[in-house]
Design a protein around this motif. Structure first.
Motif: not given
Length: 58
Positions: A32-52
Motif C-alpha cells: 500500500a505504501l509503495r502504491l501511495a508513493l508511486d502516485e505521489v511521484d506521478h503527481r509531482l514529477f509526471g507530465t500531467g502537472l504544469s510548472a508551479p
C-alpha cells in the motif's frame, strides 16, 4: 492445490510462479505504501502537472 493451479492455467496465457510472502501482514502495508508513493511521484514529477506559478505580489 492441483485444482486451483489447473483453473488458473486455463485462464492465463503465461503462469508466473506464485509463492506465499514471508512478510505476512507487513507485505500488505508495504504494498500500500509503495502504491501511495508511486502516485505521489506521478503527481509531482509526471507530465500531467504544469510548472508551479510564482506567488502574486499585491
Amino acid at each position: 492445490m492441483y485444482g486451483q493451479e489447473h483453473r488458473v492455467r486455463r485462464l492465463c496465457l503465461r503462469l508466473h510462479e506464485i509463492r506465499a510472502s514471508t512478510l505476512a501482514d507487513e507485505g500488505v502495508a508495504l504494498g500500500a505504501l509503495r502504491l501511495a508513493l508511486d502516485e505521489v511521484d506521478h503527481r509531482l514529477f509526471g507530465t500531467g502537472l504544469s510548472a508551479p506559478l510564482p506567488p502574486r505580489r499585491h
